[in-house]
Structures are given as structure tokens and as C-alpha cells.
Design an enzyme around this catalytic site. Sequence first.
Site, PDB file in Angstrom:
ATOM      1  N   TYR A   1       0.958  -1.033  -0.222  1.00  5.29           N
ATOM      2  CA  TYR A   1       0.086  -0.101   0.019  1.00  5.29           C
ATOM      3  C   TYR A   1       0.940   1.235  -0.255  1.00  5.29           C
ATOM      4  O   TYR A   1       1.735   1.278   0.470  1.00  5.29           O
ATOM      5  CB  TYR A   1      -0.931  -0.086   1.211  1.00  5.29           C
ATOM      6  CG  TYR A   1      -1.808   1.509   1.362  1.00  5.29           C
ATOM      7  CD1 TYR A   1      -2.806   1.319   0.805  1.00  5.29           C
ATOM      8  CD2 TYR A   1      -1.281   2.319   2.029  1.00  5.29           C
ATOM      9  CE1 TYR A   1      -3.478   2.506   0.795  1.00  5.29           C
ATOM     10  CE2 TYR A   1      -1.811   3.421   2.299  1.00  5.29           C
ATOM     11  CZ  TYR A   1      -3.061   3.508   1.739  1.00  5.29           C
ATOM     12  OH  TYR A   1      -3.991   4.862   1.892  1.00  5.29           O
TER      13      TYR A   1
ATOM     14  N   GLU B   1      -3.221   7.534  -4.090  1.00 12.44           N
ATOM     15  CA  GLU B   1      -3.501   6.455  -3.390  1.00 12.44           C
ATOM     16  C   GLU B   1      -2.969   5.321  -4.438  1.00 12.44           C
ATOM     17  O   GLU B   1      -3.895   5.362  -5.323  1.00 12.44           O
ATOM     18  CB  GLU B   1      -4.769   6.359  -2.719  1.00 12.44           C
ATOM     19  CG  GLU B   1      -4.794   5.005  -1.502  1.00 12.44           C
ATOM     20  CD  GLU B   1      -6.001   4.460  -1.218  1.00 12.44           C
ATOM     21  OE1 GLU B   1      -7.121   4.473  -1.892  1.00 12.44           O
ATOM     22  OE2 GLU B   1      -5.853   4.622   0.159  1.00 12.44           O
TER      23      GLU B   1
END
Length: 393
Positions: free
Chosen positions: A109, A200
Site C-alpha cells: 500500500y 493512493e
Amino acid sequence: MKIHEYQAKSLLAKHGMAIPRGEMAFNPEDIALAAEKLGGQTWVVKAQIHAGGRGKAGGVKVCKTKDALEKEGRNILGMTLVSPQTGPQGRVVKKVLVEEGLDIKKELYFSMLVDRSNKSLVALASTEGGMEIEEVAANHPDKIIREEADPVLGFRPFQGARLAYRLGLDKIDPKLVRAMSGLLLSAYRVFTEEDASMIEINPLVITKNNQLLALDAKITLDDNALFRHPDNVAFRDLDEEETLEVEAADAGLNYIRLEGNIGCMVNGAGLAMATMDMIQAHGGKPANFLDVGGTADQKRVETAFRIITKDPNVKCILINIFGGIVRCDLVAEGVVAAFKNLHMGIPVVVRLEGTNADKALTIIQQAGLSGKLIQAQGLKEAAEKSVHAASGQ
Ligand code: GDP
Ligand code: MN
């Protein structure tokens, strides 16, 4: 402004980040063509909508044959995708991204955002990629690694290297340290040079041959800086935006649709928030946030009425105007005229406070619209009356 995954990836690539090769498809015929262009043995077809959680909702499919790809692609194009981020009504998929399928070794992530309390940009990374980061933050906060940007120097190469070591990437392949360092700098350039407010990448993947790639991408661009980026303005996709919000924005009104049944027309964002709180405190639910701005004249009131009443859930409208510079009597005249012009079928509660409020009261009382145009004194009374009127009793 939110943009699509394929658009976000084009910005990442523009600033040097590695992304999978891909082709867009806007209709079923494009899908086979895309596979043809990409070559290879495996493809992934991905719904392009402004919401995440597509994978679990059936909007991302890995396909091992061209037939499977065509079948899945046709299925996704035009489907209404319901994910936790789309709301229960879902989103119709109008385009898909076809990408080369990658052999994934590890999903990570990565994100970059503004840390307001720290007055800095922050990069977040985790070995727990692919899943919802909120879940990781709640259950394993220690698994989220932070790096803060220096306000003058920005992110520096060693910070990317430090992220890589803390994620254990050097143990997979030492060359990933340099890759991560480059990725952090690329993300920083996207953030600053494109005026993003959020990036993101979930997941950021390491492939079987140890390449580091952005497999998914979500970017929010700062609306207030869009004038500096004419190319990025073209990313706007009106299909993904609430039509009433687009219409209101074109009329210069600050409108956000909500789920309740009491329409609100207020001057000033702070007063609008207070009005919504007051409605809620009296057991009602606001149907929208609407700041008509400083000039609540007849034309603006009419436009606002028109937009608010296009929402079929609205059963009553609460007008809450504070006359600082605007004169309440002029607002009252505008409200009465707009009310008559539009043949308003639902009750409207009016609370006018400030300059010439007494004159405004007389205008409303003399309008001969009793029962429909309800005058209220004070915000509390206005909230009570509108909750009552919306309940239809
Ligand atoms: P989201 O569900 O909207 O966040 O969509 P993502 O782009 O993150 O895709 C969801 C998941 O699909 C990823 O976490 C991967 O596990 C999987 N996926 C996407 N692309 C590929 C690919 O090229 N190869 C493989 N094997 N899996 C993929
Ligand atoms: Mn994702």
C-alpha cells in the site's frame, strides 16, 4: 476533483512511475482490439468509475483467454457496479481499462496526502496492500509506515530508501530500494506539479521478476488549482458527478445533495452547517447543503428553489438568511416572487434575521400565502417548523 484510474495512471507515468501497459475500451469491440495491441497471455479488465472496492464488487476480472476477456469485458461494460464506495444505487460502468496481466509476488500500500496537524505532506506505506487501509489502520496501526516531506526540500531520496527497508523490500531484491526511492519522488512530483490533494496506490505491487508497479491508482486533484492545468480539466467526467451539483455549480451556487427531506437555502457556509445541525437536533434530516452566497436576490432564490425541488425527496424548504450586507426586505420580496413564479407546491419556512428583518416579516405576512410560506423567528423555531412541515402533519 476525482479522476479515473486510467487518468491517474497517465499522470503517474508522466512523472516517471512504472504502471502496467493498458488500453481503454469504450465499447465491446474495443476489448478484443485492446488484447490484440497488448499481446501476452493474461489480461485484466477493470471498470472505470469514481469509486474503489471494484474488485470485490465484480468490476475487476483477471482473464486467461481472449474469449474470457471478451465475455467479462462485455459483462462489465454497462453493468451497475455496487461497492461500499458507490452507495446503494451503484454506478453504471461506461468504460473499462484492459491491462496486461501481471504475476504478482507481493501487494503493498502506498499513499500521499496532506497532514494538516503537521503542516506537511506525508507518505504512507504498508506491507498490507490490496485491502482497505482503514481496516489496517484500525487493527494494525503499527503496520503503517510514515515519511514526512520537508516543507522546503520536499521528499528526499533517502526517505524512499528508508521506506523500502522498513517494508523489507531489500530482502526481496536489493534493487527495489532504489525503485522505491524513485517512486516516492515521482509521487511527490505528481502531487506538487499537478496540484493533487491525494494519491493512493493500492496495491503497489512487486511482480515475480521484482518490478515495482502501480497496479491501481486513485488521485484527487485540487479544484482550486485546476485553472493552472488545462490538460487536467479535460479529465472531468460529468457522468460521475451528481447532475444537480453540476447544475448548481454552473449557477455559482454551493450545493451538495444529502439524503434527508428538508431542503436548505442559507447564506454562508457556516450558517448552512449550523442550520443542518439544528434540523438534525430537532429530529429532521437535511436534503442538501446550499450556500446561496452573499447576494440572495430573486434570481438566485429562484435558481436555488429550482435545484432544491428537483430532488424528489424534498418535502419542505427552510430558508435561513442573515442580512448583514443583504437587506432582508429585498430577500423577502425575492422569496415571495420566486415562490409565486415557480408555483411552489411544498411549504417553505423562512427565517430572516438582521437588516430590515421587520420589514421582511411584513412582506411575508402580506403575501397571502399563509400555510405555504411559513415565517419563523430564530433558528430553533425555524428548525421545529420545518421538521413539522416535512412530516406532513
Ligand atoms: P479496487 O478493488 O477498486 O481497489 O481495484 P484494484 O485495481 O485494486 O484491483 C483489485 C485487485 O485485483 C488487486 O488487489 C489485485 O489483487 C487484482 N488484480 C488487479 N490487476 C491484476 C493483475 O494484473 N494481475 C493479477 N494477478 N491480479 C490483479
Ligand atoms: Mn485498489
